[in-house]
Design a protein around this motif. Structure first.
Motif, PDB file in Angstrom:
ATOM      1  N   UNK A   1      45.346  69.437  68.173  1.00 23.03           N
ATOM      2  CA  UNK A   1      45.862  69.696  67.630  1.00 23.03           C
ATOM      3  C   UNK A   1      47.456  70.218  67.166  1.00 23.03           C
ATOM      4  N   UNK A   2      48.147  71.432  67.244  1.00 21.16           N
ATOM      5  CA  UNK A   2      49.050  71.217  65.862  1.00 21.16           C
ATOM      6  C   UNK A   2      50.380  70.746  66.832  1.00 21.16           C
ATOM      7  N   UNK A   3      50.342  70.834  67.968  1.00 21.06           N
ATOM      8  CA  UNK A   3      51.557  70.032  68.790  1.00 21.06           C
ATOM      9  C   UNK A   3      51.335  68.582  69.037  1.00 21.06           C
ATOM     10  N   UNK A   4      50.301  68.334  68.205  1.00 21.23           N
ATOM     11  CA  UNK A   4      50.108  66.973  67.786  1.00 21.23           C
ATOM     12  C   UNK A   4      50.471  66.569  66.998  1.00 21.23           C
ATOM     13  N   UNK A   5      49.929  67.081  66.115  1.00 23.91           N
ATOM     14  CA  UNK A   5      50.267  66.886  64.314  1.00 23.91           C
ATOM     15  C   UNK A   5      51.615  66.625  64.046  1.00 23.91           C
ATOM     16  N   UNK A   6      52.373  68.048  64.511  1.00 27.78           N
ATOM     17  CA  UNK A   6      53.642  68.111  64.868  1.00 27.78           C
ATOM     18  C   UNK A   6      54.472  67.080  64.779  1.00 27.78           C
ATOM     19  N   UNK A   7      53.997  66.676  66.426  1.00 25.52           N
ATOM     20  CA  UNK A   7      54.592  65.504  66.908  1.00 25.52           C
ATOM     21  C   UNK A   7      54.018  63.982  65.894  1.00 25.52           C
ATOM     22  N   UNK A   8      53.322  63.744  64.964  1.00 26.32           N
ATOM     23  CA  UNK A   8      52.771  62.429  64.750  1.00 26.32           C
ATOM     24  C   UNK A   8      53.385  62.091  63.123  1.00 26.32           C
ATOM     25  N   UNK A   9      54.014  63.904  62.278  1.00 27.52           N
ATOM     26  CA  UNK A   9      54.737  63.755  62.028  1.00 27.52           C
ATOM     27  C   UNK A   9      56.258  62.948  61.957  1.00 27.52           C
ATOM     28  N   UNK A  10      57.098  63.535  62.979  1.00 27.82           N
ATOM     29  CA  UNK A  10      57.981  63.122  63.065  1.00 27.82           C
ATOM     30  C   UNK A  10      58.071  61.671  63.552  1.00 27.82           C
ATOM     31  N   UNK A  11      57.079  61.548  64.091  1.00 26.41           N
ATOM     32  CA  UNK A  11      56.739  60.394  64.242  1.00 26.41           C
ATOM     33  C   UNK A  11      57.043  59.309  63.148  1.00 26.41           C
TER      34      UNK A  11
END
Length: 290
Positions: free
Chosen positions: A74-84
């Motif tokens: 999902x998109x929230x996981x994508x955003x979490x990955x990119x932030x990390x």
């Protein structure tokens, strides 16, 4: 000068991604970190055009890091990955169907640094609506001094500020301002998507997008959730003119995933208790405004 990482999540939208990368390649600021999280069936880097654009972005002094990610959560996981995987002072989440004028990243970074707020957005115009003028949807509230913390709960009158972000309303408002080239005005938002720059430290302080594990994969509203909390603590704003435009390609999130059960704002009361307990809760029936 604050450092900036441009974070681009993408999945199966090669044509619009090429448009987005073209805008990144032509930015006036040329010390950017560009990080792409690609979940496409066929990696976008197989495209000669994408590879050429990446070379151009690097040749202008920027850095490109490309992740091919097979698992889709999902998109929230994508955003979490990119932030990390980012490390800059500011992170610009840029959707893979948005093109920016050359001044956008530099202007957004300056606003974020000068205002000390948590985020600044540049909401894109839908070009096919440029001839569709809607005065009844162009209400806008400007910040007359510094951006301040603000509480906007679902169901509040201020929640309807998002109406400005439909069709080409913001474009028409900008035309009416008659500002000199390079000038922008800051305005109040309920939430803003597609092209949003965050103070990375502030975003991490509220946990970023780590809540993704607690929601369905096909969720929406992850940006509205984090921005609601950030606004309570540090404030946020939009810029007009925005200098951004949509490619107007189909969304990866069909209407059936826009119900309350798939909306990240269902976590809002809990997030308020954890990060902003001194601020008012939404009304009990606020879910119907989501």
């Amino acid at each position: 000068m604050i450092s900036v990482d441009v974070l681009i999540p993408t999945m199966n939208r090669l044509q619009s991604l090429i448009m987005t990368l073209s805008g990144v390649a032509l930015q006036s600021r040329t010390d950017l970190g560009v990080i792409v999280a690609d979940q496409s069936d066929e990696p976008a880097t197989r495209s000669e055009v994408v590879r050429s654009l990446c070379k151009l972005i690097e040749a202008r002094g920027n850095r490109v890091c490309w992740y091919h990610r097979k698992e889709r959560c999902g998109i929230a996981e994508q955003r979490d990955f990119l932030l990390r995987v980012s490390s800059a002072d500011a992170v610009l989440y840029l959707d893979d169907d948005v093109i920016m004028e050359s001044w956008v990243v530099e202007k957004m970074a300056n606003v974020l640094e000068e205002q000390g707020c948590a985020f600044v957005g540049a909401f894109p115009t839908q070009p096919t609506y440029i001839d569709d003028v809607r005065p009844h949807q162009q209400h806008i509230e400007y910040w007359v001094s510094r951006v301040r913390p603000e509480i906007v709960n679902p169901g509040d009158p201020e929640w309807h500020r998002a109406t400005l972000h439909t069709a080409a309303n913001l474009f028409h408002v900008a035309q009416g301002l008659g500002l000199p080239p390079g000038d922008v005005r800051l305005y109040k938002v309920s939430w803003i998507g597609a092209c949003v720059m965050y103070d990375r430290r502030k975003l991490l302080e509220i946990g970023g997008f780590s809540f993704w594990r607690r929601l369905p994969r096909k969720l929406v509203g992850e940006d509205a959730l984090v921005q609601n909390i950030l606004m309570r603590l540090w404030g946020g704003c939009g810029i007009v003119p925005s200098g951004t435009y949509f490619a107007e390609v189909p969304s990866n999130f069909p209407d059936q995933y826009r119900s309350r059960d798939h909306h990240a704002l269902m976590l809002l009361p809990e997030m308020i208790k954890t990060h902003a307990p001194h601020t008012p809760m939404p009304k009990p029936d606020a879910w119907k405004y989501w």
